[in-house]
Design a protein around this motif. Sequence first.
Motif, mmCIF file in Angstrom:
data_model
loop_
_atom_site.group_PDB
_atom_site.id
_atom_site.type_symbol
_atom_site.label_atom_id
_atom_site.label_comp_id
_atom_site.label_asym_id
_atom_site.label_seq_id
_atom_site.Cartn_x
_atom_site.Cartn_y
_atom_site.Cartn_z
ATOM 1 N N THR A 154 -10.699 -7.931 6.976
ATOM 2 C CA THR A 154 -9.934 -7.572 7.432
ATOM 3 C C THR A 154 -10.063 -7.801 8.803
ATOM 4 O OG1 THR A 154 -10.405 -5.021 6.472
ATOM 5 C CG2 THR A 154 -8.892 -5.415 8.332
ATOM 6 N N ASP A 182 -6.877 -1.445 16.688
ATOM 7 C CA ASP A 182 -5.685 -0.262 15.982
ATOM 8 C C ASP A 182 -4.366 0.320 16.783
ATOM 9 O OD1 ASP A 182 -8.246 -0.043 14.029
ATOM 10 O OD2 ASP A 182 -8.677 1.302 14.636
ATOM 11 N N HIS A 207 -12.087 -5.347 16.056
ATOM 12 C CA HIS A 207 -13.083 -5.261 15.154
ATOM 13 C C HIS A 207 -12.675 -5.948 13.983
ATOM 14 C CE1 HIS A 207 -10.203 -1.533 14.769
ATOM 15 N NE2 HIS A 207 -10.571 -1.442 13.422
ATOM 16 N N THR A 254 -13.638 -6.763 9.361
ATOM 17 C CA THR A 254 -14.396 -6.912 8.468
ATOM 18 C C THR A 254 -14.788 -7.990 7.616
ATOM 19 O OG1 THR A 254 -13.842 -6.112 7.096
ATOM 20 C CG2 THR A 254 -14.235 -4.602 7.985
ATOM 21 N N ARG A 277 -15.747 -1.582 -2.194
ATOM 22 C CA ARG A 277 -16.852 -0.789 -0.488
ATOM 23 C C ARG A 277 -15.484 0.545 -0.581
ATOM 24 N NH1 ARG A 277 -14.466 -2.494 4.437
ATOM 25 N NH2 ARG A 277 -13.187 -1.297 3.290
#
Length: 272
Positions: free
Chosen positions: A121, A126, A209, A211, A220
């Motif tokens: 990701t 956001d 952030h 991932t 997951r």
Amino acid sequence: MAEAAALDEPYSLSDYQRSFFTENGYVKLKAVFSAGELRRYRDVIAVEVDRRNTRSKPMAERTTYEKAFLQVTNLWRTDDVVRELVFSRRLARLAAQLMGVCGVRLYHDQALCKEAGGGITPWHADQFYWPLSSEHTCTAWIPLQKTDVEMGPMVFAARSHRFELGRDLEIGDESERLLSEVFAARRFPEDDGPYDMGDVSFHYGWTLHHTGPNQTSRPRSAMTIIYMEDGMRLAPAQRRQHLADREAFMPGVEVGDVIKSPLNPVLWPQRS
Ligand SMILES: O=C(O)CCC(=O)C(=O)O
């Protein structure tokens, strides 16, 4: 409903955890839930993601964004068991305490399932997607299994909620390339540790952030709940994503109004 009541019990937040969140823009809290409490929701969420998922392309034919996860939103509206988790007072109280606000409403929830072999990701914030009038927004990221590094747990850039760069980038190859370079050049501290089942992190809407890929053969899964300060107003749309969010998550709300559509219930403090 005994299970739902258990999710209302308060979690004891320390002053250190609260100031860590203010300073760094995120915090990882240990054992917010027991593994047993979460199992009930994990199975129902998996069924709901399967039922509502619309993505069927093979992984190799997908864009970076499409490889990242299957995404299903506002599960609380279609499943009463998931609603218990989304309306958990334990979580909503934590969101209010961490942001230092009196009350929070739901912006929306979403389940994010990084399939076995799923991709990264990319780095993003956001709030790029949200037409909201203040920065008092945060997401609870709730992994639904023990999530070691090879499964793609959340990685936060500490203190990046005060960082202007990257705020105008949508999730994609460009955001990943640019922000990775910046963080490497500035030796920005990144928190990339694993999560035990029951651990929950909170991050501000502007915290950067990403991932990693899911290198295992198991999915997951994570449930996320997005909170906003009670009293948040709808800001003018600056991009097409703002128009889409307005329509999906706060129908009928006009620019400048307090956001309190039926899709935005008060989650803390809740009236019993
Ligand atoms: O679960 C992921 O891979 C990304 C989650 C995320 O970006 C978020 O919850 O804000």
